[in-house]
Design a protein around this motif. Sequence first.
Motif, PDB file in Angstrom:
ATOM      1  N   THR A 247       0.845  -1.200   0.000  1.00 26.13           N
ATOM      2  CA  THR A 247       0.000   0.000   0.000  1.00 26.13           C
ATOM      3  C   THR A 247       0.874   1.241   0.000  1.00 26.13           C
ATOM      4  O   THR A 247       0.573   2.221   0.660  1.00 26.13           O
ATOM      5  CB  THR A 247      -0.928   0.015   1.232  1.00 26.13           C
ATOM      6  N   ALA A 248       1.951   1.210  -0.762  1.00 25.66           N
ATOM      7  CA  ALA A 248       2.951   2.272  -0.731  1.00 25.66           C
ATOM      8  C   ALA A 248       2.742   3.317  -1.817  1.00 25.66           C
ATOM      9  O   ALA A 248       3.660   4.088  -2.111  1.00 25.66           O
ATOM     10  CB  ALA A 248       4.349   1.664  -0.848  1.00 25.66           C
ATOM     11  N   GLY A 249       1.561   3.375  -2.429  1.00 30.56           N
ATOM     12  CA  GLY A 249       1.299   4.389  -3.438  1.00 30.56           C
ATOM     13  C   GLY A 249       2.252   4.254  -4.615  1.00 30.56           C
ATOM     14  O   GLY A 249       2.363   3.195  -5.227  1.00 30.56           O
ATOM     15  N   VAL A 250       2.959   5.334  -4.918  1.00 34.56           N
ATOM     16  CA  VAL A 250       3.937   5.313  -6.008  1.00 34.56           C
ATOM     17  C   VAL A 250       4.999   4.246  -5.757  1.00 34.56           C
ATOM     18  O   VAL A 250       5.500   3.620  -6.689  1.00 34.56           O
ATOM     19  CB  VAL A 250       4.586   6.701  -6.146  1.00 34.56           C
ATOM     20  N   GLY A 251       5.332   3.998  -4.496  1.00 32.37           N
ATOM     21  CA  GLY A 251       6.347   3.013  -4.158  1.00 32.37           C
ATOM     22  C   GLY A 251       5.968   1.583  -4.487  1.00 32.37           C
ATOM     23  O   GLY A 251       6.838   0.708  -4.532  1.00 32.37           O
ATOM     24  N   ASN A 252       4.688   1.325  -4.744  1.00 33.14           N
ATOM     25  CA  ASN A 252       4.277  -0.035  -5.107  1.00 33.14           C
ATOM     26  C   ASN A 252       4.990  -0.525  -6.365  1.00 33.14           C
ATOM     27  O   ASN A 252       5.299  -1.709  -6.494  1.00 33.14           O
ATOM     28  CB  ASN A 252       2.762  -0.100  -5.338  1.00 33.14           C
ATOM     29  N   GLU A 253       5.236   0.369  -7.296  1.00 29.87           N
ATOM     30  CA  GLU A 253       5.879  -0.031  -8.545  1.00 29.87           C
ATOM     31  C   GLU A 253       7.241  -0.655  -8.292  1.00 29.87           C
ATOM     32  O   GLU A 253       7.578  -1.718  -8.831  1.00 29.87           O
ATOM     33  CB  GLU A 253       6.009   1.171  -9.474  1.00 29.87           C
ATOM     34  N   SER A 254       8.043  -0.008  -7.449  1.00 31.26           N
ATOM     35  CA  SER A 254       9.365  -0.540  -7.126  1.00 31.26           C
ATOM     36  C   SER A 254       9.257  -1.853  -6.367  1.00 31.26           C
ATOM     37  O   SER A 254      10.021  -2.793  -6.610  1.00 31.26           O
ATOM     38  CB  SER A 254      10.148   0.488  -6.304  1.00 31.26           C
ATOM     39  N   LEU A 255       8.312  -1.951  -5.460  1.00 31.68           N
ATOM     40  CA  LEU A 255       8.149  -3.173  -4.674  1.00 31.68           C
ATOM     41  C   LEU A 255       7.734  -4.344  -5.565  1.00 31.68           C
ATOM     42  O   LEU A 255       8.230  -5.466  -5.406  1.00 31.68           O
ATOM     43  CB  LEU A 255       7.114  -2.950  -3.570  1.00 31.68           C
ATOM     44  N   ILE A 256       6.825  -4.090  -6.505  1.00 29.81           N
ATOM     45  CA  ILE A 256       6.392  -5.145  -7.435  1.00 29.81           C
ATOM     46  C   ILE A 256       7.568  -5.589  -8.295  1.00 29.81           C
ATOM     47  O   ILE A 256       7.786  -6.787  -8.519  1.00 29.81           O
ATOM     48  CB  ILE A 256       5.216  -4.643  -8.292  1.00 29.81           C
ATOM     49  N   ASN A 257       8.363  -4.620  -8.772  1.00 32.04           N
ATOM     50  CA  ASN A 257       9.533  -4.967  -9.573  1.00 32.04           C
ATOM     51  C   ASN A 257      10.546  -5.767  -8.764  1.00 32.04           C
ATOM     52  O   ASN A 257      11.186  -6.696  -9.277  1.00 32.04           O
ATOM     53  CB  ASN A 257      10.195  -3.699 -10.109  1.00 32.04           C
ATOM     54  N   THR A 258      10.693  -5.430  -7.499  1.00 32.26           N
ATOM     55  CA  THR A 258      11.609  -6.156  -6.629  1.00 32.26           C
ATOM     56  C   THR A 258      11.236  -7.625  -6.542  1.00 32.26           C
ATOM     57  O   THR A 258      12.099  -8.504  -6.504  1.00 32.26           O
ATOM     58  CB  THR A 258      11.598  -5.537  -5.220  1.00 32.26           C
ATOM     59  N   LEU A 259       9.941  -7.883  -6.514  1.00 30.32           N
ATOM     60  CA  LEU A 259       9.462  -9.265  -6.422  1.00 30.32           C
ATOM     61  C   LEU A 259       9.458  -9.968  -7.776  1.00 30.32           C
ATOM     62  O   LEU A 259       8.994 -11.095  -7.875  1.00 30.32           O
ATOM     63  CB  LEU A 259       8.060  -9.285  -5.811  1.00 30.32           C
TER      64      LEU A 259
END
Length: 442
Positions: A247-259
């Motif tokens: 639920t990190a807003g814009v940060g979700n993109e980086s988190l999804i890419n990390t996974l």
Amino acid sequence: MDLCTSISAAACGRQPHAHIAAHRARQLHCDHASPLFRISPVTSRPLHLDVVIIGGGVAGLWLLNRLRQRGYSAVLLESGALGNGQSIHAQGIIHGGVKYGLDGSGSAAANALAAMPEVWRECLDGNGEVDLRACRMVSEYVLLCAPAQSAARLAGAFASSVLQSQVTRLTPQQYPPSLRRPTARGAVYRLEEPVLDPASLIAALASPHRDAIRAIDWARATLQRQDARASIELPGCSLRPRVLLLTAGVGNESLINTLGGQVPAMRRRPLQQVMLCHPGLTPLFAHFLGSAAAPRLSITSHLRQDGALVWYLGGELANSGVGCEPAALISHAQAELRALLPSLDLRDAEWSTFNVERAEAEPRRLGRPNGAYLGAVGSVDNALAAWPVKLALCPELGHKVEKALIERGVLPHHPQDLSALPLAPAPALARPCWDDPRSWAG
């Protein structure tokens, strides 16, 4: 609540075992550095939890409240200040869908939002799904100011069964001071959409669950994928959630890419908001319509820490202001206010602009998502990404998350005792841009 009294003055070296070595864990330090590929060290004790939430904005905090009330063992991790980003810079309007239904079509977005003001009011009264009695409501309603040529279109839209109970046309005697002028034409409507102080909302959501909120330093922690499961490695502890909520807003993109994922896809919707401070301002919460259905200008009012009143300007002004030089956008805002509120004296006013980065799931079709979004991260079995789209839709997001957990067979299982979590300072609360002296510098 009278507009003039609606603002109160009180104003997140050991080698791995052989049987794990074959599984290379892809991990990325979430400070947006380049991906690192290395074997995950097995040096920390596992801590099994029902849910781990990454992102301490209103959406993440709302979900933390709901899940812990339901008995889930849940913890929220935030790398910055709670609410920093989209949440603290929101105008605080709990939309009821009126502005999305102005074309008379009763859009899906309007239908999704229609019940939200009442849901939030129940929470503010302490009788809802989340206790928000500590949150400050700065206005009970928002005004919709329409030019004369829009009267027929609005009459048709407000006849909709979705909208008619939320709208009242005001007489000129009921207008707030800033809208009273002899030459005023058009119509002013009262929309039953409360406006909340974003900082007090964040504090109200965080306060009951501070023991479950931890600051995370991504220089010392990693988000990992192994055997199609997401986990988080902290110094001395490995968090193993049954479900990881992003639920990190814009940060979700980086988190999804990390996974290692590519879905859900995200898009950015930036704004450049304008702030105005002047001793002659009075509280105003209003949308001003132009020739199109979308508001030409939206104004909310907020008290600065020094007691000064600030108008926070959004709407099409903020959308079209992306990429503009601040001076040019301020000049445009001044022209808009002169056209809409010609009697307003803005000499010696303080002006500033502020960039806000919003994010939402990329819709499959053109346009905006019609409701809160929740979707599986395609690269792992236990991660969901969420964007509420609108502040008002956080309750809808909560319902979708609870439904998704039940469908996955994830019921409360692990104890709520979080004493095994590594000690870490609690994240500070973000402060709104109008309270940051740097926003007004120069």
